[in-house]
Design an enzyme around this catalytic site. Structure first.
Site, PDB file in Angstrom:
ATOM      1  N   CYS A  69      42.289 -22.668 -12.929  1.00 42.00           N
ATOM      2  CA  CYS A  69      41.118 -22.323 -12.121  1.00 42.00           C
ATOM      3  C   CYS A  69      40.146 -23.293 -12.306  1.00 42.00           C
ATOM      4  CB  CYS A  69      40.640 -20.901 -11.745  1.00 42.00           C
ATOM      5  SG  CYS A  69      39.363 -20.706 -10.845  1.00 42.00           S
TER       6      CYS A  69
ATOM      7  N   GLU B 244      14.668  -3.371 -14.096  1.00 39.73           N
ATOM      8  CA  GLU B 244      15.853  -3.593 -14.205  1.00 39.73           C
ATOM      9  C   GLU B 244      16.912  -2.137 -13.773  1.00 39.73           C
ATOM     10  OE1 GLU B 244      18.718  -6.088 -13.949  1.00 39.73           O
ATOM     11  OE2 GLU B 244      20.035  -4.121 -14.346  1.00 39.73           O
TER      12      GLU B 244
ATOM     13  N   CYS C 233      43.657 -28.085  -5.116  1.00 38.54           N
ATOM     14  CA  CYS C 233      43.681 -26.812  -5.715  1.00 38.54           C
ATOM     15  C   CYS C 233      45.358 -26.810  -5.077  1.00 38.54           C
ATOM     16  CB  CYS C 233      42.570 -25.838  -5.792  1.00 38.54           C
ATOM     17  SG  CYS C 233      43.169 -24.473  -6.166  1.00 38.54           S
TER      18      CYS C 233
ATOM     19  N   ASP D  50      13.911 -10.759  -7.526  1.00 40.83           N
ATOM     20  CA  ASP D  50      15.633 -11.135  -7.336  1.00 40.83           C
ATOM     21  C   ASP D  50      16.921 -10.206  -7.757  1.00 40.83           C
ATOM     22  OD1 ASP D  50      17.636 -13.134  -8.052  1.00 40.83           O
ATOM     23  OD2 ASP D  50      17.220 -13.450 -10.389  1.00 40.83           O
TER      24      ASP D  50
ATOM     25  N   GLN E 284      23.009 -14.950 -14.996  1.00 41.59           N
ATOM     26  CA  GLN E 284      23.599 -16.182 -13.949  1.00 41.59           C
ATOM     27  C   GLN E 284      24.890 -17.518 -14.381  1.00 41.59           C
ATOM     28  OE1 GLN E 284      22.268 -16.657 -11.563  1.00 41.59           O
ATOM     29  NE2 GLN E 284      19.843 -15.678 -11.768  1.00 41.59           N
TER      30      GLN E 284
ATOM     31  N   CYS F 160      37.760 -20.228  -3.238  1.00 42.01           N
ATOM     32  CA  CYS F 160      37.040 -21.286  -2.368  1.00 42.01           C
ATOM     33  C   CYS F 160      36.718 -20.648  -1.152  1.00 42.01           C
ATOM     34  CB  CYS F 160      37.366 -22.384  -2.677  1.00 42.01           C
ATOM     35  SG  CYS F 160      37.489 -22.620  -4.926  1.00 42.01           S
TER      36      CYS F 160
ATOM     37  N   CYS G 101      20.564 -14.502  -3.712  1.00 41.19           N
ATOM     38  CA  CYS G 101      21.996 -14.747  -3.365  1.00 41.19           C
ATOM     39  C   CYS G 101      22.703 -14.656  -2.102  1.00 41.19           C
ATOM     40  CB  CYS G 101      22.699 -14.956  -4.597  1.00 41.19           C
ATOM     41  SG  CYS G 101      23.002 -12.642  -5.107  1.00 41.19           S
TER      42      CYS G 101
ATOM     43  N   CYS H  38      44.060 -18.052  -2.568  1.00 38.37           N
ATOM     44  CA  CYS H  38      43.009 -17.001  -3.282  1.00 38.37           C
ATOM     45  C   CYS H  38      41.658 -16.369  -2.451  1.00 38.37           C
ATOM     46  CB  CYS H  38      42.729 -18.453  -4.276  1.00 38.37           C
ATOM     47  SG  CYS H  38      41.312 -18.519  -4.717  1.00 38.37           S
TER      48      CYS H  38
END
Ligand code: SAM
Length: 463
Positions: A172, A345, A73, A393, A295, A82, A420, A79
């Site tokens: 991308c 939630e 890339c 979560d 997700q 990544c 996460c 950027c």
């Protein structure tokens, strides 16, 4: 030690730690080093001196890791999307495993638990089903040779550390090819339309963000976020785009008049097509609106949810609590193996989606409640009933200590914690361990190849 900030040092990168960094050492001081792989000898620039450690970034590699490859890339690494694009995928997997272990053992202070190897991703590119790009009048030039942007039009990603500048991105690798094609068209249409990109410093201009979603059946939702309401203009953009790409079945326009730099706004208007798109996880269908959380890596989501099922070990007669349930995906996915599931939630729209999703799938043993879990925990409103299992979560920041405490006080026999962010996961695990729970096993799942992010599932049981 002489003045050390803003200096270059020669250092060898140590073990990987969370945030795409390694833990290294220089003259007896710990160094949190960015942009170096374990074992690499580098020249690093010291950016900050903190209490007990230095923050540094590698600027030249003197001895290169055998696991470093060439990035495909042209925007990498500037950027920032990544952090591991020039690293062999198997080595990325090893790094993520080490990071999760390090967090659990160093932050969580747990050593006696079972660690399962990372569930790798089948596709390390073109996997994201949602992308968000930023418009700006001010371009970030990646090289000195880049021609001056006469149009004052940039669409892409914020340049790290530059509040107002955006790297103009044409392609991308994170997004599927169809989204790249549509992205190319939308850039062309908007560039030639003369519509002004936003200027964050002066709060002028019109185009603010472009959000694109794609379903597993290649149906696309576009949401153009603008500073003001110009429905005819947006309608004409939508018509041109849909004519070229009939896969676009929903075109929305969010108006964000405020100063906040987000793709959310005061109002979201349907321009063309339908207000929601349908996707599925396993055998279940889900209705997704432009602002709901879903997700981002569909191939890996199923694997993640199967792990939750495996770890939950439900027999069918249990009452389950699904905390931070979003649009109810986990609740619905496990409906057949539980007696009842109650989801909590914060976002009311997501709760409405969750209930609709239950109806859509003919599921009657799930109910969803909206509210701030911290407040509900304070008021004792989550634990009026008795639950056999809690699935939690939370977002990246983890759980508020009051929510953790209320779970501990509920004496629920088992908790499946999906996270996460392994560092906040480990922080919360330590609280659970102090509160009388034992971390039995930990399973990392790679939902985000080429980035340092990793999903973790942990099982805690009441001693
Ligand atoms: C990581 S997402 C999980 C969503 C869902 N479990 C899934 O797999 O799609 C975290 C969710 O927590 C919600 N959330 C954030 N803060 C919250 C709070 N204080 N109380 C309740 N929910 C919250 C967010 O809106 C988001 O939907």
């Amino acid at each position: 030690m002489a003045r050390i900030k803003n200096r270059d040092i020669e250092v060898t990168a140590g073990k990987p730690i969370y945030g795409g960094k390694t833990l290294s050492e220089y003259e007896g001081k710990k160094v949190m080093l960015e942009r170096a792989l374990p074992g690499e000898k580098v020249i690093a620039f010291i950016k900050k001196k903190k209490k007990g450690y230095l923050e540094a970034s590698a600027k030249e590699i003197l001895e290169r890791s055998p696991h470093r490859t060439e990035s495909d890339c042209k925007y990498y690494p500037t950027c920032g999307g990544c952090k591991l694009r020039d690293v062999e995928y198997d080595y990325q997997a090893w790094i993520k495993e080490e990071v999760v272990k390090d967090c659990v053992e160093r932050i969580g202070k747990v050593t006696d638990y079972e660690f399962l190897p990372l569930v790798k991703a089948e596709n390390s590119s073109n996997y994201r089903n949602k992308m968000e790009f930023t418009f700006s009048e001010e371009r970030y030039y990646m090289t000195k040779d880049e021609p001056f942007d006469e149009d004052h039009f940039s669409l892409g990603f914020h340049a790290p550390k530059f509040y107002s500048k955006v790297i103009d991105v044409e392609y991308c690798y994170h997004q599927p090819e169809l989204l790249n094609d549509i992205y190319k068209s939308i850039r062309e249409i908007l560039k030639s339309s003369g519509l002004e990109p936003y200027n964050i410093m002066q709060h002028t201009g019109f185009l603010r963000y472009l959000v694109m979603r794609i379903t597993t059946e290649n149906k696309v939702m576009i949401n153009l976020v603008t500073k003001s309401k110009e429905l005819d203009l947006i309608g004409s953009v939508a018509d041109q785009l849909i004519e070229k790409h009939p896969e676009i079945i929903s075109f929305m326009n969010t108006i964000n008049k405020g100063l906040s730099s987000t793709a959310y706004g005061e109002e979201t208007i349907l321009i063309r097509g339908q207000e929601v798109i349908m996707d599925h996880i396993g055998e279940y269908k889900f209705e997704i609106s432009s602002n709901s959380f879903f997700q981002v890596n569909p191939g890996q989501t199923e694997k993640l949810y199967d792990k939750i099922i495996e770890f939950a070990e439900l027999k069918g007669d249990e009452n389950v609590l699904d905390l931070y349930c979003g649009v109810g995906t986990i609740s619905l996915y496990i409906n057949k193996i539980a007696k009842s599931i109650t989801g909590f939630e914060l976002v009311e729209a997501a709760v409405i989606n969750a209930q609709k999703n239950a109806d859509l799938n003919g599921i009657t043993n799930c109910k969803f409640v909206s509210g701030d879990l911290m407040q509900l925990a304070k008021d004792g409103k989550i634990f009026k009933e008795k639950f056999d299992l809690i699935i939690t979560d939370p977002p990246r920041d983890g759980m508020h200590p009051k929510v953790v405490q209320s779970i501990i006080d509920s004496k629920v026999p088992k908790i499946v914690y999906v996270s996460c962010n392994p560092s906040t996961f480990a922080r919360d695990v330590q609280l659970f361990e102090i509160g009388g729970y034992k971390l039995e096993k930990v399973q990392p799942v790679d939902m985000f190849p080429h980035t340092y992010h990793v999903e973790t599932v942990g099982v805690l049981v009441k001693i």
